[in-house]
Design a protein around this motif. Structure first.
Motif, short mmCIF file in Angstrom:
data_model
loop_
_atom_site.label_atom_id
_atom_site.label_comp_id
_atom_site.label_asym_id
_atom_site.label_seq_id
_atom_site.Cartn_x
_atom_site.Cartn_y
_atom_site.Cartn_z
N SER A 1 4.27 -27.31 -5.48
CA SER A 1 2.86 -27.55 -5.21
C SER A 1 2.68 -27.42 -3.70
CB SER A 1 2.51 -28.96 -5.69
OG SER A 1 1.15 -29.23 -5.46
N CYS A 2 1.65 -26.70 -3.27
CA CYS A 2 1.44 -26.42 -1.85
C CYS A 2 1.60 -27.69 -1.01
CB CYS A 2 0.07 -25.79 -1.63
SG CYS A 2 -0.20 -25.26 0.07
N CYS B 1 -3.22 -29.38 -1.37
CA CYS B 1 -4.34 -28.80 -2.12
C CYS B 1 -4.07 -28.75 -3.62
CB CYS B 1 -4.70 -27.41 -1.59
SG CYS B 1 -3.45 -26.14 -1.92
N PHE C 1 -2.41 -26.36 -5.29
CA PHE C 1 -2.15 -25.03 -5.83
C PHE C 1 -0.65 -24.78 -5.95
CE2 PHE C 1 -6.52 -24.25 -4.55
CZ PHE C 1 -6.99 -23.47 -5.59
N GLU C 2 -0.28 -23.98 -6.94
CA GLU C 2 1.12 -23.61 -7.17
C GLU C 2 1.53 -22.51 -6.20
OE1 GLU C 2 2.68 -20.98 -10.61
OE2 GLU C 2 2.83 -23.06 -11.31
N VAL C 3 2.71 -22.67 -5.60
CA VAL C 3 3.27 -21.67 -4.69
C VAL C 3 4.57 -21.17 -5.30
CG1 VAL C 3 4.17 -21.24 -2.38
CG2 VAL C 3 2.22 -22.78 -2.68
N SER D 1 0.68 -19.13 2.52
CA SER D 1 -0.19 -19.14 1.33
C SER D 1 -1.50 -18.43 1.63
CB SER D 1 -0.43 -20.59 0.90
OG SER D 1 0.79 -21.23 0.62
N TYR E 1 -3.25 -16.22 0.12
CA TYR E 1 -4.22 -16.00 -0.96
C TYR E 1 -4.88 -17.30 -1.41
CZ TYR E 1 -2.39 -11.27 -1.37
OH TYR E 1 -2.02 -9.97 -1.11
N LEU E 2 -4.41 -18.42 -0.91
CA LEU E 2 -4.99 -19.70 -1.28
C LEU E 2 -6.08 -20.08 -0.28
CD1 LEU E 2 -1.77 -21.77 -2.17
CD2 LEU E 2 -3.27 -20.48 -3.69
N PRO E 3 -7.04 -20.89 -0.70
CA PRO E 3 -8.11 -21.30 0.22
C PRO E 3 -7.58 -22.02 1.47
CG PRO E 3 -8.67 -21.91 -2.04
CD PRO E 3 -7.25 -21.39 -2.05
N CYS E 4 -6.49 -22.77 1.33
CA CYS E 4 -5.94 -23.53 2.46
C CYS E 4 -5.25 -22.66 3.50
CB CYS E 4 -4.97 -24.58 1.95
SG CYS E 4 -3.48 -23.86 1.18
N GLN E 5 -4.73 -21.52 3.08
CA GLN E 5 -3.94 -20.60 3.92
C GLN E 5 -2.85 -21.34 4.70
OE1 GLN E 5 -6.46 -17.88 6.13
NE2 GLN E 5 -6.59 -16.63 4.30
#
Length: 104
Positions: free
Chosen positions: A35-36, A40, A42-44, A70, A72-76
């Motif tokens: 998990s990020c 957040c 999201f799965e990494v 990351s 592609y994720l909103p958090c980058q």
């Protein structure tokens, strides 16, 4: 909640729901999933291949190289996992991210 340390867990398959703070390592599938670390949720996924990521296990701790970006994720989020510790890395510019995607 931001994670500053991850607990490595060697598994055959990755569970459907990831527990935050756990670094799931599947040697059978050559994949590391977590998990990020920004919190957040999201799965990494980091595939272990000669051209992707490299995992080092010293009998107690895990390191993953190169850094995890990351993009592609909103958090980058951008960080390095070294001996179970999460070390925040500098953010990349949009042009640097695009250049890396082109190289891939």
């Amino acid at each position: 909640m931001r994670h500053t340390e991850l607990e490595p867990r060697f598994v055959r398959g990755v569970p459907r729901e990831l527990e935050p703070g756990i670094l799931y390592v599947s040697m059978e599938y050559g994949t590391v999933v977590h998990s990020c670390c920004c919190g957040c949720g999201f799965e990494v996924v980091t595939p272990l291949t000669p051209t992707d990521w490299c995992l080092t296990f010293d009998g107690e701790s895990v390191s993953l190289w190169p850094s995890v970006g990351s993009w592609y994720l909103p958090c980058q989020s951008h960080y390095v996992i070294e001996k179970n510790r999460v070390r925040v890395a500098p953010r990349w510019s949009k042009s640097r991210i695009e250049a890396e995607h082109a190289r891939d």
